[in-house]
Design a protein around this motif. Structure first.
Motif, PDB file in Angstrom:
ATOM      1  N   GLY A   1       0.859  -1.176   0.000  1.00  0.00           N
ATOM      2  CA  GLY A   1       0.000   0.000   0.000  1.00  0.00           C
ATOM      3  C   GLY A   1       0.889   1.218   0.000  1.00  0.00           C
ATOM      4  O   GLY A   1       1.920   1.242   0.681  1.00  0.00           O
ATOM      5  N   ILE A   2       0.525   2.228  -0.781  1.00  0.00           N
ATOM      6  CA  ILE A   2       1.310   3.463  -0.793  1.00  0.00           C
ATOM      7  C   ILE A   2       0.376   4.643  -0.607  1.00  0.00           C
ATOM      8  O   ILE A   2      -0.447   4.945  -1.476  1.00  0.00           O
ATOM      9  CB  ILE A   2       2.086   3.636  -2.120  1.00  0.00           C
ATOM     10  CG1 ILE A   2       3.021   2.454  -2.350  1.00  0.00           C
ATOM     11  CG2 ILE A   2       2.868   4.960  -2.105  1.00  0.00           C
ATOM     12  CD1 ILE A   2       3.749   2.486  -3.692  1.00  0.00           C
ATOM     13  N   TRP A   3       0.495   5.279   0.550  1.00  0.00           N
ATOM     14  CA  TRP A   3      -0.222   6.533   0.776  1.00  0.00           C
ATOM     15  C   TRP A   3       0.711   7.615   0.282  1.00  0.00           C
ATOM     16  O   TRP A   3       1.889   7.644   0.636  1.00  0.00           O
ATOM     17  CB  TRP A   3      -0.503   6.752   2.266  1.00  0.00           C
ATOM     18  CG  TRP A   3      -1.205   8.064   2.518  1.00  0.00           C
ATOM     19  CD1 TRP A   3      -2.547   8.240   2.623  1.00  0.00           C
ATOM     20  CD2 TRP A   3      -0.632   9.361   2.655  1.00  0.00           C
ATOM     21  NE1 TRP A   3      -2.844   9.571   2.815  1.00  0.00           N
ATOM     22  CE2 TRP A   3      -1.684  10.282   2.837  1.00  0.00           C
ATOM     23  CE3 TRP A   3       0.671   9.850   2.628  1.00  0.00           C
ATOM     24  CZ2 TRP A   3      -1.474  11.659   2.998  1.00  0.00           C
ATOM     25  CZ3 TRP A   3       0.886  11.213   2.781  1.00  0.00           C
ATOM     26  CH2 TRP A   3      -0.176  12.099   2.966  1.00  0.00           C
TER      27      TRP A   3
ATOM     28  N   LEU B   1      -1.603  -0.893  -3.945  1.00  0.00           N
ATOM     29  CA  LEU B   1      -2.687   0.066  -3.726  1.00  0.00           C
ATOM     30  C   LEU B   1      -2.069   1.447  -3.597  1.00  0.00           C
ATOM     31  O   LEU B   1      -1.207   1.666  -2.739  1.00  0.00           O
ATOM     32  CB  LEU B   1      -3.443  -0.271  -2.434  1.00  0.00           C
ATOM     33  CG  LEU B   1      -4.388   0.817  -1.899  1.00  0.00           C
ATOM     34  CD1 LEU B   1      -5.529   1.081  -2.868  1.00  0.00           C
ATOM     35  CD2 LEU B   1      -4.916   0.438  -0.529  1.00  0.00           C
ATOM     36  N   LEU B   2      -2.476   2.375  -4.467  1.00  0.00           N
ATOM     37  CA  LEU B   2      -2.055   3.769  -4.354  1.00  0.00           C
ATOM     38  C   LEU B   2      -3.222   4.546  -3.776  1.00  0.00           C
ATOM     39  O   LEU B   2      -4.328   4.474  -4.297  1.00  0.00           O
ATOM     40  CB  LEU B   2      -1.706   4.342  -5.737  1.00  0.00           C
ATOM     41  CG  LEU B   2      -0.614   3.635  -6.529  1.00  0.00           C
ATOM     42  CD1 LEU B   2      -0.458   4.289  -7.896  1.00  0.00           C
ATOM     43  CD2 LEU B   2       0.706   3.646  -5.777  1.00  0.00           C
ATOM     44  N   PHE B   3      -2.981   5.288  -2.697  1.00  0.00           N
ATOM     45  CA  PHE B   3      -4.060   6.087  -2.127  1.00  0.00           C
ATOM     46  C   PHE B   3      -3.497   7.354  -1.503  1.00  0.00           C
ATOM     47  O   PHE B   3      -2.302   7.447  -1.238  1.00  0.00           O
ATOM     48  CB  PHE B   3      -4.886   5.268  -1.123  1.00  0.00           C
ATOM     49  CG  PHE B   3      -4.158   4.814   0.118  1.00  0.00           C
ATOM     50  CD1 PHE B   3      -4.450   5.378   1.349  1.00  0.00           C
ATOM     51  CD2 PHE B   3      -3.216   3.801   0.062  1.00  0.00           C
ATOM     52  CE1 PHE B   3      -3.799   4.951   2.504  1.00  0.00           C
ATOM     53  CE2 PHE B   3      -2.565   3.362   1.210  1.00  0.00           C
ATOM     54  CZ  PHE B   3      -2.855   3.942   2.434  1.00  0.00           C
TER      55      PHE B   3
ATOM     56  N   ILE C   1      -6.222   2.180  -7.346  1.00  0.00           N
ATOM     57  CA  ILE C   1      -6.128   3.573  -6.910  1.00  0.00           C
ATOM     58  C   ILE C   1      -7.377   3.917  -6.116  1.00  0.00           C
ATOM     59  O   ILE C   1      -8.487   3.639  -6.569  1.00  0.00           O
ATOM     60  CB  ILE C   1      -6.024   4.522  -8.122  1.00  0.00           C
ATOM     61  CG1 ILE C   1      -4.754   4.217  -8.920  1.00  0.00           C
ATOM     62  CG2 ILE C   1      -6.013   5.977  -7.663  1.00  0.00           C
ATOM     63  CD1 ILE C   1      -4.608   5.056 -10.170  1.00  0.00           C
ATOM     64  N   GLU C   2      -7.186   4.494  -4.928  1.00  0.00           N
ATOM     65  CA  GLU C   2      -8.312   4.935  -4.116  1.00  0.00           C
ATOM     66  C   GLU C   2      -8.017   6.302  -3.541  1.00  0.00           C
ATOM     67  O   GLU C   2      -6.874   6.605  -3.207  1.00  0.00           O
ATOM     68  CB  GLU C   2      -8.562   3.945  -2.965  1.00  0.00           C
ATOM     69  CG  GLU C   2      -9.216   2.664  -3.422  1.00  0.00           C
ATOM     70  CD  GLU C   2      -9.837   1.902  -2.261  1.00  0.00           C
ATOM     71  OE1 GLU C   2     -10.336   2.538  -1.321  1.00  0.00           O
ATOM     72  OE2 GLU C   2      -9.809   0.670  -2.328  1.00  0.00           O
TER      73      GLU C   2
ATOM     74  N   ALA D   1      -1.451  12.927  -6.961  1.00  0.00           N
ATOM     75  CA  ALA D   1      -0.110  12.342  -7.141  1.00  0.00           C
ATOM     76  C   ALA D   1      -0.206  10.851  -7.463  1.00  0.00           C
ATOM     77  O   ALA D   1       0.554  10.335  -8.273  1.00  0.00           O
ATOM     78  CB  ALA D   1       0.734  12.552  -5.880  1.00  0.00           C
ATOM     79  N   LYS D   2      -1.188  10.162  -6.849  1.00  0.00           N
ATOM     80  CA  LYS D   2      -1.328   8.714  -7.081  1.00  0.00           C
ATOM     81  C   LYS D   2      -1.680   8.433  -8.540  1.00  0.00           C
ATOM     82  O   LYS D   2      -1.206   7.469  -9.119  1.00  0.00           O
ATOM     83  CB  LYS D   2      -2.370   8.111  -6.128  1.00  0.00           C
ATOM     84  CG  LYS D   2      -3.746   8.716  -6.253  1.00  0.00           C
ATOM     85  CD  LYS D   2      -4.674   8.312  -5.111  1.00  0.00           C
ATOM     86  CE  LYS D   2      -5.942   9.105  -5.106  1.00  0.00           C
ATOM     87  NZ  LYS D   2      -5.785  10.509  -4.771  1.00  0.00           N
ATOM     88  N   VAL D   3      -2.480   9.306  -9.149  1.00  0.00           N
ATOM     89  CA  VAL D   3      -2.867   9.145 -10.557  1.00  0.00           C
ATOM     90  C   VAL D   3      -1.669   9.467 -11.452  1.00  0.00           C
ATOM     91  O   VAL D   3      -1.404   8.763 -12.424  1.00  0.00           O
ATOM     92  CB  VAL D   3      -4.072  10.060 -10.893  1.00  0.00           C
ATOM     93  CG1 VAL D   3      -4.426   9.977 -12.363  1.00  0.00           C
ATOM     94  CG2 VAL D   3      -5.263   9.675 -10.031  1.00  0.00           C
ATOM     95  N   GLU D   4      -0.928  10.523 -11.093  1.00  0.00           N
ATOM     96  CA  GLU D   4       0.274  10.874 -11.862  1.00  0.00           C
ATOM     97  C   GLU D   4       1.284   9.729 -11.814  1.00  0.00           C
ATOM     98  O   GLU D   4       1.879   9.381 -12.825  1.00  0.00           O
ATOM     99  CB  GLU D   4       0.915  12.146 -11.296  1.00  0.00           C
ATOM    100  CG  GLU D   4       0.090  13.381 -11.571  1.00  0.00           C
ATOM    101  CD  GLU D   4       0.635  14.607 -10.832  1.00  0.00           C
ATOM    102  OE1 GLU D   4       1.792  14.585 -10.348  1.00  0.00           O
ATOM    103  OE2 GLU D   4      -0.116  15.595 -10.737  1.00  0.00           O
TER     104      GLU D   4
END
Length: 124
Positions: free
Chosen positions: A9-11, A77-79, A105-106, A84-87
């Motif tokens: 997971g990446i916040w 998981l990018l959140f 992506i959330e 930035a998560k979309v980029e």
């Protein structure tokens, strides 16, 4: 490369990324962008286009650092609160190394470290 880790997971926002690996004893570590407000101020004083180039280079370096961690996983998981998560996702999509990694992506708001870990556990 042998992918021993399954889920990450990446916040993240544009300046920090907290990598949360549930399979590891050291659950979380962070990567920070080198593009700080001081760098921005400094570059802005010189010229706007210089600032944008600097930001782009540093963002790319930041995403590349995160990407090298992502390569060790099968499902990510990018959140976080910013785009930035979309980029990052768009950046990774341009690279074939990431084609076999499932990326979700959330959106989420600002969170404490514990909330981030709980969010990742709940997601997976």
């Amino acid at each position: 490369m042998n992918k021993t880790n399954n889920k990450l997971g990446i916040w993240m926002d544009h300046s920090n990324a907290n990598l949360i690996n549930l399979d590891s004893n050291k659950e979380m570590h962070s990567i920070s962008s080198k593009f700080t407000s001081e760098t921005k101020e400094d570059a802005l004083h010189r010229s706007e286009s210089l600032m944008h180039n600097k930001r782009q280079q540093m963002q790319e370096k930041f995403y590349k650092q995160i990407g090298s961690e992502i390569l060790k996983f099968k499902h990510v998981l990018l959140f976080g609160p910013t785009n930035a998560k979309v980029e990052l996702h768009n950046y990774l999509n341009k690279d074939l190394h990431f084609k076999n990694i499932k990326i979700d992506i959330e959106s989420s708001g600002k969170m404490t470290d514990n909330e981030q870990v709980a969010f990742v556990k709940k997601h997976f």
